[in-house]
Every structure is written in C-alpha cells, then in structure tokens.
Design an enzyme around this catalytic site. Structure first.
Site, PDB file in Angstrom:
ATOM      1  N   SER A  67     -75.338  -3.337  41.503  1.00 16.67           N
ATOM      2  CA  SER A  67     -74.143  -2.477  41.005  1.00 16.67           C
ATOM      3  C   SER A  67     -73.897  -2.793  39.471  1.00 16.67           C
ATOM      4  CB  SER A  67     -72.706  -2.811  41.841  1.00 16.67           C
ATOM      5  OG  SER A  67     -72.774  -2.904  43.011  1.00 16.67           O
ATOM      6  N   GLY A 294     -74.913   1.776  48.614  1.00 17.77           N
ATOM      7  CA  GLY A 294     -73.607   1.237  48.831  1.00 17.77           C
ATOM      8  C   GLY A 294     -73.324   0.622  47.373  1.00 17.77           C
ATOM      9  N   ASP A 295     -74.338  -0.223  46.748  1.00 23.67           N
ATOM     10  CA  ASP A 295     -74.069  -0.886  45.381  1.00 23.67           C
ATOM     11  C   ASP A 295     -74.209  -0.094  44.390  1.00 23.67           C
ATOM     12  OD1 ASP A 295     -74.651  -3.337  47.026  1.00 23.67           O
ATOM     13  OD2 ASP A 295     -76.936  -3.274  46.751  1.00 23.67           O
ATOM     14  N   ALA A 296     -75.103   1.077  44.643  1.00 25.24           N
ATOM     15  CA  ALA A 296     -75.079   2.277  43.581  1.00 25.24           C
ATOM     16  C   ALA A 296     -73.663   2.973  43.514  1.00 25.24           C
ATOM     17  CB  ALA A 296     -76.225   3.255  43.807  1.00 25.24           C
TER      18      ALA A 296
END
Length: 340
Positions: A67, A294-296
């Site tokens: 992230s 999801g991290d992105a």
C-alpha cells in the site's frame, strides 16, 4: 503543505514468491482459493516447490508495504512515504530494501539476526490469488526499534498512518504507541481488517486498536467475519460497514469505513450514511492476478487522502490503482501513473 514523510506505514515486509499453480497444488497443501493464512509446518515444503516453477517471480510485498509503495507511486512528491518492519540479515532482505528504495519509500527496517526474511507464497489460479505467509523475521519486530530516536522521528513527522491488521499478530504494542500518538496530536490513523483469521483469532488487540482508527479498510469477506465474531447476525456489507463506523472513538475525528467487494461497488460508511462507488469494469481476459488488489486500493486511496482530497476522489484513486495492479503480475505497476 509539507509532504516530506507525511505518510508512515508499519507492517510485515515479505518477499512474495509468486507462481501460477493448479488445483492439485492447492488441494495438496489444503489451501482455499482467495484466502490469506499464516504458514503451518505442512506448508513449508511448498516454498521450494514454487521456487522451482518456471513462472516464479520475486516481488517485494507484505500488505502494508504494498500500500505504501502504491501511495508513493501515485504521489507527485518524492519522499512522501516511510515504512517500518522487520527483515532478516540476508539477500532477500537486501533485495527488499533495494526494491522499496527504488520505489521511493524511506524504509527503516529492523534487521533481525536470528531469522530469515519473511516470504509469502502467492498461489495464482485462474487469476485469483491465495496467500500463505511465512513471517520468519517479520515476526521479530520489537517496539524498541520504533522507540529509537531516528525511527520515532518518522512517527512525529508523519500526519497519516496506515497499518494492515496483519501487524496485530506481531507487535500490538507498537500499533498502540502510534495510535495514541495520532489521537493526541490530531493526526489520521488507519488500519485494515486484512483477513478473516485476524478478526477471529486476534480479536482482542484488534478491538483495542479500533477506537483509534479514523479509517477502517477491508473486503466483504473480512467484514462478514467481523460481523459474525461480534454476534451482529447480519451478512449485509452496508449494514456492517455502518456498524463499524459507529464503534466508539478515542480521538476527535469521525470514523469512515471503506469496504471493497471485488467487481461490486465500494461501500463507504460515514456520518451514519452509506454510499456506493462503482469500480472500473475489467474484461475477464485482462485479469492477470488479484494479488495486491486490496493493498493497491488502499495505496491509491491514501495518496489522495494525504492531499486532503474528498472521499469520492480517494475512492476513485483506489479503484484506479487496483485496476492497474490486477492487470499485472503481483503488486507491480508501470513507471508512471496516468491518473488524472
């Protein structure tokens, strides 16, 4: 506004060992599709097996680090992000440091001499990813490292903090220190539900940190697990997001809950209301793998949040970043974003 070191992440730095596998491989190691778990003894042989595959790739990973890298990529300010976590004194640790620094992130790793750098097996089948993390050195992070003057300086300099829920398994004490600093200094503290097992087995440290969270991120599976663990008797993601946003608060900020649902709209709960934001549609044939999606999303979201953009714009940036990532192998991206 001064952007130098404005965003600080803390988490488990892992070197992703990513390879395409088949259903037999998942069955052999008892791995569920699209899940994230910690490695047990039965999983340990799979790392060598994956490393031997012709399609194997090594990518600097770990949820928070992903992230933070994506946020830095989307920010037009060099040195806007910092990151702390624990690696081993080995070639994987060196590789990871180089990778993160090349991405423009100011990394202050704790180097553990007793354990190798943590790895995460990313098993890709039909574009869906299953993660099995062998934390190793990542599990050795000590709060003493955070308290060192040169590291605490990063905490004091930052105005926004992001920590994935996975770090609750390693150093809840470090999380509390940063959370309390944020609350006392009117800064923004955010975390992620991260995985169903975090909500189930790390409920106590998660609940201890929750009052400090100004933003709670997660996906629909994690949200439903959170609801079940707390006896809410609802599977409705919008309802769950709202209930999480109304959890008691330790700081003056309100809480905003942001839940992604794959190809379905992003759910945002704030001020007692829920808004839905559509994601960017992607034809199935363009999907490479969902690892890091999801991290992105969080990275894209944070890149606009630190610039004090409206929530709708933060979500749009999150959707843009995850759309880029799922068309590539692992949490990687082109040299420059074309987010306008």
């Amino acid at each position: 506004m001064e952007y130098d070191g404005i965003l600080l992440g803390m988490g488990n730095p892992l070197l992703d060992i990513s390879a395409v596998v088949d259903q037999d491989f998942l069955n052999k190691y008892e791995i569920k599709p699209n899940n994230a778990i910690l490695a047990e003894d039965k999983h340990l042989p799979m790392y060598d097996e994956m490393a031997a595959k012709p399609t194997v790739e090594y990518i600097a990973g770990g949820a928070t680090q992903n992230s933070i890298r994506v946020a830095q990529w989307m920010l037009p300010f060099p040195g806007a992000t910092s990151y702390m976590g624990s690696v081993g004194k080995d070639k994987f640790g060196e590789e990871m440091k180089k990778n993160a620094q090349d991405a423009g992130v100011n990394v202050h790793y704790y180097e553990d001499e007793t354990a190798p750098t943590g790895t995460c097996a990313v098993c890709v089948l039909d574009g869906e990813r299953s993660l099995v993390a062998n934390l190793s050195a990542a599990n050795c992070y000590k709060v003493d490292h955070l308290k060192r003057p040169e590291n605490w300086a990063l905490v004091e300099k930052a105005k926004f903090y992001y920590i994935a829920g996975f770090f609750l398994t390693v150093s809840p004490e470090s999380i509390q220190l940063v959370a309390e600093h944020a609350a006392a200094n009117n800064k923004i503290f955010s975390m992620n539900l991260s995985a169903p097992f975090i909500c189930e087995f790390f409920r106590d440290p998660q609940e201890k940190a929750l009052p400090y969270m100004d933003f709670v991120f997660g996906n629909e599976t994690e949200a439903r697990t959170f609801s079940k663990v707390h006896g809410w008797e609802t599977d409705n993601v919008e309802e769950i997001a709202l209930k999480i946003s109304q959890w008691p608060k330790a700081s003056g900020h309100k809480r905003i809950t942001v839940i992604t649902q794959g190809a379905d709209p992003v759910v945002v709960a704030e001020d007692g209301k829920v808004k839905l934001f559509p994601v960017i549609p992607l034809p199935k044939e363009k999907l490479v793998d969902t690892n890091g999606a999801g991290d992105a999303f969080v990275g894209g979201f944070l890149s606009q949040l630190v610039q004090e953009k409206p929530i709708a714009e933060c979500v749009r940036a999150g959707c843009y970043a995850s759309n880029v990532i799922i068309q590539r192998s692992g949490c990687t991206y082109p040299e420059k974003p074309d987010f306008a």
